[in-house]
Design a protein around this motif. Structure first.
Motif, PDB file in Angstrom:
ATOM      1  N   GLY A 364       0.803  -1.207   0.000  1.00  0.00           N
ATOM      2  CA  GLY A 364       0.000   0.000   0.000  1.00  0.00           C
ATOM      3  C   GLY A 364       0.839   1.262   0.000  1.00  0.00           C
ATOM      4  N   PRO A 365       0.266   2.395  -0.386  1.00  0.00           N
ATOM      5  CA  PRO A 365       1.001   3.673  -0.375  1.00  0.00           C
ATOM      6  C   PRO A 365       1.318   4.104   1.047  1.00  0.00           C
ATOM      7  N   ASP A 366       2.317   4.973   1.195  1.00  0.00           N
ATOM      8  CA  ASP A 366       2.785   5.372   2.525  1.00  0.00           C
ATOM      9  C   ASP A 366       1.724   6.132   3.311  1.00  0.00           C
ATOM     10  N   LEU A 486      16.740  -6.719   6.409  1.00  0.00           N
ATOM     11  CA  LEU A 486      17.956  -6.338   5.697  1.00  0.00           C
ATOM     12  C   LEU A 486      17.778  -4.962   5.051  1.00  0.00           C
ATOM     13  N   PRO A 487      18.855  -4.151   5.008  1.00  0.00           N
ATOM     14  CA  PRO A 487      18.748  -2.792   4.462  1.00  0.00           C
ATOM     15  C   PRO A 487      18.405  -2.756   2.974  1.00  0.00           C
ATOM     16  N   GLN A 488      18.626  -3.877   2.262  1.00  0.00           N
ATOM     17  CA  GLN A 488      18.274  -3.899   0.839  1.00  0.00           C
ATOM     18  C   GLN A 488      16.760  -3.976   0.607  1.00  0.00           C
ATOM     19  N   SER A 489      16.008  -4.225   1.675  1.00  0.00           N
ATOM     20  CA  SER A 489      14.550  -4.253   1.562  1.00  0.00           C
ATOM     21  C   SER A 489      14.041  -2.868   1.165  1.00  0.00           C
ATOM     22  N   HIS A 490      13.016  -2.825   0.339  1.00  0.00           N
ATOM     23  CA  HIS A 490      12.501  -1.525  -0.072  1.00  0.00           C
ATOM     24  C   HIS A 490      11.140  -1.668  -0.763  1.00  0.00           C
ATOM     25  N   ALA A 491      10.406  -0.578  -0.733  1.00  0.00           N
ATOM     26  CA  ALA A 491       9.192  -0.450  -1.538  1.00  0.00           C
ATOM     27  C   ALA A 491       9.532   0.353  -2.782  1.00  0.00           C
ATOM     28  N   TYR A 492       8.847   0.094  -3.872  1.00  0.00           N
ATOM     29  CA  TYR A 492       9.185   0.767  -5.116  1.00  0.00           C
ATOM     30  C   TYR A 492       7.963   0.858  -6.032  1.00  0.00           C
ATOM     31  N   GLN A 493       8.104   1.673  -7.010  1.00  0.00           N
ATOM     32  CA  GLN A 493       7.068   1.853  -8.021  1.00  0.00           C
ATOM     33  C   GLN A 493       7.422   1.016  -9.238  1.00  0.00           C
ATOM     34  N   PHE A 521       2.406   9.026  -8.838  1.00  0.00           N
ATOM     35  CA  PHE A 521       1.857   7.746  -8.408  1.00  0.00           C
ATOM     36  C   PHE A 521       2.757   7.177  -7.313  1.00  0.00           C
ATOM     37  N   PRO A 522       2.175   6.588  -6.273  1.00  0.00           N
ATOM     38  CA  PRO A 522       2.974   6.096  -5.150  1.00  0.00           C
ATOM     39  C   PRO A 522       3.606   4.735  -5.445  1.00  0.00           C
ATOM     40  N   VAL A 523       4.271   4.186  -4.434  1.00  0.00           N
ATOM     41  CA  VAL A 523       4.864   2.855  -4.567  1.00  0.00           C
ATOM     42  C   VAL A 523       3.758   1.830  -4.814  1.00  0.00           C
ATOM     43  N   THR A 524       4.117   0.765  -5.512  1.00  0.00           N
ATOM     44  CA  THR A 524       3.146  -0.287  -5.838  1.00  0.00           C
ATOM     45  C   THR A 524       3.570  -1.658  -5.325  1.00  0.00           C
ATOM     46  N   HIS A 525       4.889  -1.879  -5.183  1.00  0.00           N
ATOM     47  CA  HIS A 525       5.408  -3.202  -4.818  1.00  0.00           C
ATOM     48  C   HIS A 525       6.499  -3.079  -3.760  1.00  0.00           C
ATOM     49  N   MET A 526       6.870  -4.219  -3.210  1.00  0.00           N
ATOM     50  CA  MET A 526       7.951  -4.240  -2.226  1.00  0.00           C
ATOM     51  C   MET A 526       8.786  -5.500  -2.409  1.00  0.00           C
ATOM     52  N   LEU A 527      10.027  -5.405  -2.033  1.00  0.00           N
ATOM     53  CA  LEU A 527      10.912  -6.560  -1.884  1.00  0.00           C
ATOM     54  C   LEU A 527      11.351  -6.554  -0.434  1.00  0.00           C
ATOM     55  N   PHE A 528      10.892  -7.558   0.310  1.00  0.00           N
ATOM     56  CA  PHE A 528      11.150  -7.597   1.737  1.00  0.00           C
ATOM     57  C   PHE A 528      12.098  -8.742   2.044  1.00  0.00           C
ATOM     58  N   LEU A 529      13.215  -8.439   2.665  1.00  0.00           N
ATOM     59  CA  LEU A 529      14.253  -9.416   2.980  1.00  0.00           C
ATOM     60  C   LEU A 529      14.374  -9.519   4.492  1.00  0.00           C
TER      61      LEU A 529
END
Length: 535
Positions: A364-366, A486-493, A521-529
């Motif tokens: 979801g968006p922030d 992990l710090p490489q985790s992030h949300a992105y568009q 447009f806000p973020v749509t996806h995430m990669l969570f580590l």
């Protein structure tokens, strides 16, 4: 003469044994068929009994909890004390087939290499369910077993499936339950006890997420779904590959095994073992077929049809990598918030120290509750006739594709989470010839934008929530479960989605005292580590 006994044979009863034993010993002449007619002297003594085990290719579902090999084991034990030989043949599930009885007869002839060519002249069928109608159409006489009255559907005793359902509700006490011990044949009792099948059935029956046949949803077109999974598999793998840790690698919700197939090609993972978990029967079957075809290269690839919400699917502290992709939102959508939290805790339990959970999904968006203005075009399709009821999936897809983006929003607002009694709130601010302005939360705006193009599986997608948690929410709940992020985790568009599905179709604005201000447009996806570390 032969007795043909078709059925799923998940459990066998003392009644069934006594019924068959009596018929074999006393002969058929004094037996009455399902219509109350004596069989008379038209049939000779019984030479063998043939068990047609239907749904032989299904297992680990509420409807078919036992795999074929365990059903055969209990049938073999059950038959040891019958005075004639018994033979077991698996009959695969083939969907709704009006001539299923004819199909069964032909499969038995084929599987037995012609040893059994069953005809109305040399075979009597044993059946207490409406399946008997199919055999009667082929002129077979049918012995009713438990069935007392065909018109009222009264039975002299409970059916085997009634006992399965009884055990499903009996809890740990089923092994000493008097009703179970009186009715369950020792062959089934010993097998169910040895392989802990009572516990398995109880788990399957209390599962709120999957259907009786082992699917999360019954409205999904798996042909288009499989194509979509294969089309984006390489993108998903490239995004996750740098973080895979060798050893025991699991892919939960593995779909058709595409991620595992790509992982098997990596030199670094050559010595790893792979464990795919898929709850949907259609997809699990494809995984098994791909393995049979040798598509994975690595012989140490294993698939299981299990639900990872209800309990652990891997042993505790055993996995070095667990991968999930586009799965966690389905748990929230088809189950509950508690189901999702349980899923998170289960993954922590399964990982070895130093193991990693790679979770790729929508997010979801922030600022999900911010009220925004969503401007939608009316120029890319019809703007009326958006409420038509269509049950055929292909016709519905074509109909929806003909709607403008604005009209498709109106349909979405009506259909989204409707069966869950969750209304989508919005306000129509203005409408012009070429566009319409709507006010709604950013969360609801993104729910629509991310789903509006899934017309092939519209009925299924209308159940699914994408924007229930922000990335910060994920961080909080994963940390609560014990994970280190992990710090490489992030949300992105997702740039492709923005370019190909949003641009030219929709615009976002915030309302200010100076009028409308454009929003990105806000973020749509995430990669969570998420890593399991030493505390």
């Amino acid at each position: 003469m032969y007795l043909l006994f078709p059925g799923r044979h998940q459990l066998l009863t003392n009644f069934q044994f006594n019924y068959l034993y009596r018929i074999i010993q006393a002969g058929l002449s004094q037996e009455t068929d399902a219509n109350g007619q004596l069989l008379g002297n038209d049939f000779g003594p019984i030479d063998a009994i043939i068990f047609a085990v239907t749904s032989a290719n299904h297992s680990h579902t509420r409807r078919n909890p036992l795999p074929f090999h365990l059903r055969v084991l209990q049938l073999e034990d059950f038959s040891d004390d019958l005075p004639v030989p018994a033979y077991m043949y698996g009959i695969d599930e083939v969907g709704v087939l009006e001539n299923f009885a004819d199909y069964t007869i032909k499969r038995i002839r084929h599987e037995s290499d012609g040893m059994f060519d069953l005809t109305p002249q040399n075979t009597v069928v044993v059946c207490s369910t409406p399946v008997m109608n199919m055999y009667e159409k082929l002129d077979f006489r049918v012995l009713p077993a438990e069935l007392l009255d065909r018109q009222t559907q009264q039975f002299v005793t409970g059916l085997p499936w009634d006992l399965v359902e009884y055990i499903a509700k009996a809890g740990d006490a089923w092994l000493t339950d008097r009703y179970v011990l009186e009715h369950m044949h020792p062959a089934s009792y010993s097998l169910w006890k040895k392989y802990k099948l009572g516990e398995k059935v109880q788990m399957l029956f209390r599962d709120r997420i999957i259907s009786d046949d082992g699917d999360i949803t019954t409205t999904r077109d798996y042909n288009s779904y499989v194509r979509q999974m294969d089309d984006i598999a390489e993108l998903k793998f490239k995004e996750t590959a740098p973080y895979i840790r060798p050893g025991r690698i699991g892919d939960i919700g593995c779909a058709v095994g595409s991620w595992i197939r790509l992982a098997c090609q990596q030199d670094l993972l050559h010595e790893s073992d792979f464990y795919g978990i898929e709850v949907a029967r259609h997809l699990f079957d494809i995984c098994q077929q791909r393995k049979h075809n040798g598509e994975f290269g690595n012989p140490f690839v294993f698939f299981a049809q299990k639900n990872a919400v209800t309990g652990l699917v891997y042993e505790k502290n055993s996995m070095h990598t667990i991968n999930t992709s586009s799965l966690t939102h389905e748990i929230e959508s088809y189950g509950s918030r508690e189901d999702l939290l349980t899923f998170i805790r289960n993954r922590y339990e399964e990982l070895a120290t130093g193991g990693i959970w790679i979770n790729r999904d929508v997010v979801g968006p922030d600022n999900p509750d911010e009220e925004v203005v969503l401007v939608l075009t009316k120029e890319d399709g019809r703007n009326d006739d958006w409420e038509r009821e269509i049950t055929n999936r292909d016709e519905l897809s074509a109909y929806l594709q003909g709607l403008s983006t604005y009209a498709r929003f109106l349909r979405f607002a009506r259909d989204f989470r409707h069966k869950e009694n969750e209304a989508l709130h919005y306000e129509l601010l203005s409408t012009e010839e070429h566009k319409s302005n709507l006010q709604l939360s950013l969360r609801n705006a993104m729910e629509f934008l991310l789903k509006k193009d899934y017309t092939d599986n519209w009925q299924s997608e209308m159940h699914e929530k994408f924007c229930f948690w922000t990335y910060a929410d994920w961080e909080k709940e994963m940390s609560k479960a014990g994970f280190s992020i992990l710090p490489q985790s992030h949300a992105y568009q997702n740039d492709w989605i923005v370019k190909n599905r949003f641009t030219g179709k929709a615009e976002l604005f915030s309302k200010t005292t100076d009028g409308l201000k454009p929003l990105d447009f806000p973020v749509t996806h995430m990669l969570f580590l998420a890593e399991k570390r030493i505390l």
